[in-house]
Scaffold this active site. Structure first.
Site, PDB file in Angstrom:
ATOM      1  N   GLU A  36      12.803   5.648   1.559  1.00  0.00           N
ATOM      2  CA  GLU A  36      11.503   6.328   1.645  1.00  0.00           C
ATOM      3  C   GLU A  36      11.474   7.559   0.757  1.00  0.00           C
ATOM      4  O   GLU A  36      12.431   8.346   0.743  1.00  0.00           O
ATOM      5  CB  GLU A  36      11.264   6.736   3.104  1.00  0.00           C
ATOM      6  CG  GLU A  36       9.815   6.742   3.504  1.00  0.00           C
ATOM      7  CD  GLU A  36       9.234   5.329   3.514  1.00  0.00           C
ATOM      8  OE1 GLU A  36       8.602   4.945   2.508  1.00  0.00           O
ATOM      9  OE2 GLU A  36       9.424   4.623   4.514  1.00  0.00           O
ATOM     10  N   HIS A  37      10.376   7.717   0.046  1.00  0.00           N
ATOM     11  CA  HIS A  37      10.217   8.840  -0.890  1.00  0.00           C
ATOM     12  C   HIS A  37      11.351   8.865  -1.919  1.00  0.00           C
ATOM     13  O   HIS A  37      11.954   9.902  -2.178  1.00  0.00           O
ATOM     14  CB  HIS A  37      10.122  10.179  -0.128  1.00  0.00           C
ATOM     15  CG  HIS A  37       8.828  10.314   0.609  1.00  0.00           C
ATOM     16  ND1 HIS A  37       7.641  10.612  -0.024  1.00  0.00           N
ATOM     17  CD2 HIS A  37       8.530  10.155   1.925  1.00  0.00           C
ATOM     18  CE1 HIS A  37       6.661  10.646   0.879  1.00  0.00           C
ATOM     19  NE2 HIS A  37       7.173  10.357   2.061  1.00  0.00           N
ATOM     20  N   THR A  38      11.609   7.709  -2.474  1.00  0.00           N
ATOM     21  CA  THR A  38      12.584   7.599  -3.561  1.00  0.00           C
ATOM     22  C   THR A  38      11.953   6.982  -4.810  1.00  0.00           C
ATOM     23  O   THR A  38      12.502   7.114  -5.902  1.00  0.00           O
ATOM     24  CB  THR A  38      13.756   6.673  -3.147  1.00  0.00           C
ATOM     25  OG1 THR A  38      13.193   5.445  -2.672  1.00  0.00           O
ATOM     26  CG2 THR A  38      14.610   7.293  -2.053  1.00  0.00           C
ATOM     27  N   ASP A  39      10.809   6.319  -4.645  1.00  0.00           N
ATOM     28  CA  ASP A  39      10.292   5.530  -5.787  1.00  0.00           C
ATOM     29  C   ASP A  39       9.835   6.394  -6.963  1.00  0.00           C
ATOM     30  O   ASP A  39       9.929   5.966  -8.113  1.00  0.00           O
ATOM     31  CB  ASP A  39       9.214   4.517  -5.360  1.00  0.00           C
ATOM     32  CG  ASP A  39       7.988   5.111  -4.697  1.00  0.00           C
ATOM     33  OD1 ASP A  39       7.981   6.321  -4.401  1.00  0.00           O
ATOM     34  OD2 ASP A  39       7.020   4.356  -4.462  1.00  0.00           O
ATOM     35  N   GLY A 122      -5.052   4.429   6.674  1.00  0.00           N
ATOM     36  CA  GLY A 122      -4.342   5.667   6.992  1.00  0.00           C
ATOM     37  C   GLY A 122      -3.198   5.436   7.976  1.00  0.00           C
ATOM     38  O   GLY A 122      -2.685   6.365   8.569  1.00  0.00           O
ATOM     39  N   GLY A 124      -0.239   4.102   7.233  1.00  0.00           N
ATOM     40  CA  GLY A 124       1.078   4.093   6.608  1.00  0.00           C
ATOM     41  C   GLY A 124       1.556   2.698   6.226  1.00  0.00           C
ATOM     42  O   GLY A 124       2.735   2.504   5.920  1.00  0.00           O
ATOM     43  N   SER A 127      -2.682   0.353   3.065  1.00  0.00           N
ATOM     44  CA  SER A 127      -3.997  -0.291   2.917  1.00  0.00           C
ATOM     45  C   SER A 127      -4.509  -0.060   1.499  1.00  0.00           C
ATOM     46  O   SER A 127      -5.212  -0.907   0.945  1.00  0.00           O
ATOM     47  CB  SER A 127      -4.980   0.285   3.930  1.00  0.00           C
ATOM     48  OG  SER A 127      -5.013   1.689   3.846  1.00  0.00           O
ATOM     49  N   ASP A 172       4.467   0.331  -3.306  1.00  0.00           N
ATOM     50  CA  ASP A 172       3.483  -0.388  -2.489  1.00  0.00           C
ATOM     51  C   ASP A 172       2.817  -1.517  -3.278  1.00  0.00           C
ATOM     52  O   ASP A 172       2.673  -2.635  -2.789  1.00  0.00           O
ATOM     53  CB  ASP A 172       2.416   0.585  -1.976  1.00  0.00           C
ATOM     54  CG  ASP A 172       3.028   1.741  -1.199  1.00  0.00           C
ATOM     55  OD1 ASP A 172       4.193   1.617  -0.777  1.00  0.00           O
ATOM     56  OD2 ASP A 172       2.334   2.763  -1.033  1.00  0.00           O
ATOM     57  N   TYR A 222       2.036  15.004   0.090  1.00  0.00           N
ATOM     58  CA  TYR A 222       2.803  14.057  -0.728  1.00  0.00           C
ATOM     59  C   TYR A 222       3.001  14.634  -2.129  1.00  0.00           C
ATOM     60  O   TYR A 222       4.116  14.684  -2.657  1.00  0.00           O
ATOM     61  CB  TYR A 222       2.046  12.729  -0.808  1.00  0.00           C
ATOM     62  CG  TYR A 222       2.795  11.639  -1.537  1.00  0.00           C
ATOM     63  CD1 TYR A 222       3.526  10.699  -0.831  1.00  0.00           C
ATOM     64  CD2 TYR A 222       2.771  11.559  -2.926  1.00  0.00           C
ATOM     65  CE1 TYR A 222       4.220   9.695  -1.497  1.00  0.00           C
ATOM     66  CE2 TYR A 222       3.463  10.559  -3.590  1.00  0.00           C
ATOM     67  CZ  TYR A 222       4.177   9.633  -2.873  1.00  0.00           C
ATOM     68  OH  TYR A 222       4.865   8.648  -3.545  1.00  0.00           O
TER      69      TYR A 222
HETATM   70  C1  GLA Z   1       3.510   6.200  -0.170  1.00  0.00           C
HETATM   71  C2  GLA Z   1       3.498   5.956  -1.678  1.00  0.00           C
HETATM   72  C3  GLA Z   1       4.732   5.184  -2.139  1.00  0.00           C
HETATM   73  C4  GLA Z   1       6.005   5.831  -1.603  1.00  0.00           C
HETATM   74  C5  GLA Z   1       5.894   6.103  -0.111  1.00  0.00           C
HETATM   75  C6  GLA Z   1       7.066   6.888   0.422  1.00  0.00           C
HETATM   76  O1  GLA Z   1       3.385   4.995   0.493  1.00  0.00           O
HETATM   77  O2  GLA Z   1       2.351   5.240  -2.029  1.00  0.00           O
HETATM   78  O3  GLA Z   1       4.753   5.088  -3.531  1.00  0.00           O
HETATM   79  O4  GLA Z   1       6.315   6.979  -2.325  1.00  0.00           O
HETATM   80  O5  GLA Z   1       4.716   6.833   0.205  1.00  0.00           O
HETATM   81  O6  GLA Z   1       8.235   6.149   0.323  1.00  0.00           O
END
Ligand code: GLA
Length: 386
Positions: A36-39, A122, A124, A127, A172, A222
């Site tokens: 998570e939060h690595t892309d 919204g 997570g 969508s 995503d 974010y």
């Molecule tokens: C959201 C962003 C993704 C990713 C996640 C966290 O979904 O759209 O690109 O950064 O947060 O992993």
């Protein structure tokens, strides 16, 4: 077989509003299992597509206008192709996709579009990517054009980055396009190489629990986390010139340089660096059938997102805590951007009924909220439905 009633349904919703025979495209939501939060930092992610999806049906018009009906919002938006602008509205995703396709040199005809979704907005489960990918495919079909999967995912991301103003990564959109039933998608966000890794349903069920709290703070926080993390990357680049992104920083390198990083930048970087390692370790464990190890890594991921990246919230923490005490739970963590939305839980199949009941009871007791609890299997990526 399952797509048949869906096609009939979307066609009749379309034809209640618009003339013509539409073509319909369905793109799934996703749940990220780990990573998570690595892309955004060239890292690793391991999402699956879920059974909830967004369908876009479209037929051409003779003018240069897009009329888009959202069945969920019960609202019609009119978007002139020659004057597309952001309006802080759900239709921005559709307008953004159209704008980016045209920016790629793909001239679109006007279109009547109908959107139906059961991906919670919204929540997570992305969508937004489901909407981007399904509408992009619909527009491409009207323009008689095609893009390969990587280009399609990149286009959806660009719509979100450049038009909607959310600096999301590629995860995503990529999984919405490339997912496969029964498998998780290990993606290297630098090279976009990916591997589909089986997630055996008979050994672990994936249960998604919606806190019912929406991540309204999501986009601004974010972008703020991303800015901190990129500032940290710049400081590390000055120390280690070979570094291009946080993905190139090992934990040892980070530790040796940590005193030169101010807080909260240090914490943000630590999360990304340790999370990348957790993904790789998790995949090894999964391939060796060591699901307990994988679950422990999911738990550690939540802790890191909570205390280092600081994107959890009270309700997510309560949901994760409630899960951890229950029998058969291998791992539990928040999933997606954070500040609300869902948790993802890996649960031994035999214990799922008890889990479902107990987690809802515990969460309700602690928050007064009734969560949606959804058992999912990894599903296929986007396609046309006929
Ligand atoms: C959201 C962003 C993704 C990713 C996640 C966290 O979904 O759209 O690109 O950064 O947060 O992993």
């Amino acid at each position: 077989m399952k797509s048949r009633p869906a096609a009939v349904e979307i066609t009749s919703i379309f034809q209640a509003r618009f003339p013509g025979e539409p073509r319909a495209f369905r793109a799934p939501g996703r749940v990220n299992i780990i990573g998570e939060h690595t892309d955004n930092y060239d890292g690793y992610v391991f999402p699956i597509a879920v059974s909830m999806a967004t369908t876009a049906a479209a037929a051409p018009r003779r003018d240069r206008t897009i009329r888009v009906w959202s069945e969920n919002m019960q609202e019609l938006a009119t978007l002139p192709l020659d004057r597309l602008e952001r309006r802080e509205h759900w239709s921005d995703y559709v307008a953004g996709v159209a704008a980016m396709l045209e920016a790629e040199g793909i001239r679109l005809p006007g279109a009547d579009v109908c959107i139906v979704s059961d991906v919670p907005i919204g929540g997570g489960l992305s969508s937004s990517a489901a909407l981007e990918v399904s509408t992009a495919m619909a527009f491409l079909s009207l323009a008689d054009h095609s893009l390969d999967g990587v280009a399609l995912a990149k286009l959806g991301r660009r719509a979100e980055n450049e038009f909607v103003g959310m600096n999301c990564g590629i995860m995503d959109q990529f999984v919405a396009v490339h997912a496969e039933r029964g498998k998780g998608l290990l993606l290297d966000c630098r090279t976009l190489d990916y591997e589909l890794v089986p997630l055996p349903a008979e050994e672990a069920a994936i249960v998604v629990c919606n806190t019912m709290v929406k991540h309204e703070l999501g986009a601004s926080e974010y972008n703020a986390r991303r800015a901190d993390t990129l500032a940290g990357t710049d400081l590390l680049k000055a120390i280690y010139p070979e570094v291009r992104a946080l993905r190139d920083v090992s934990y040892e390198m980070f530790e040796a340089a940590a005193s030169q990083l101010p807080e909260p930048i240090r914490q943000r970087c630590r999360h990304v660096i340790t999370e990348n390692q957790r993904v790789l370790n998790g995949i090894t464990a999964l391939k060796e059938g060591r699901l307990e190890v994988f679950g422990d890594l999911m738990n550690a991921s939540h802790e890191s997102l909570r205390s280092d990246y600081e994107v959890s919230c009270e309700e997510l923490d309560i949901m994760v805590e409630a899960a951890r005490g229950l029998p058969g739970v291998l791992g539990a963590r928040m999933t997606g951007g954070g500040f609300g939305g869902c948790t993802v839980n890996l649960v031994r199949p035999g214990q799922v009924p008890v889990f479902q009941e107990e987690i809802a009871r515990r969460y309700h007791k602690a928050t007064g909220l009734k969560p949606d609890v959804h058992i999912t299997e990894p599903m296929d990526g986007a396609r046309e439905i006929t």
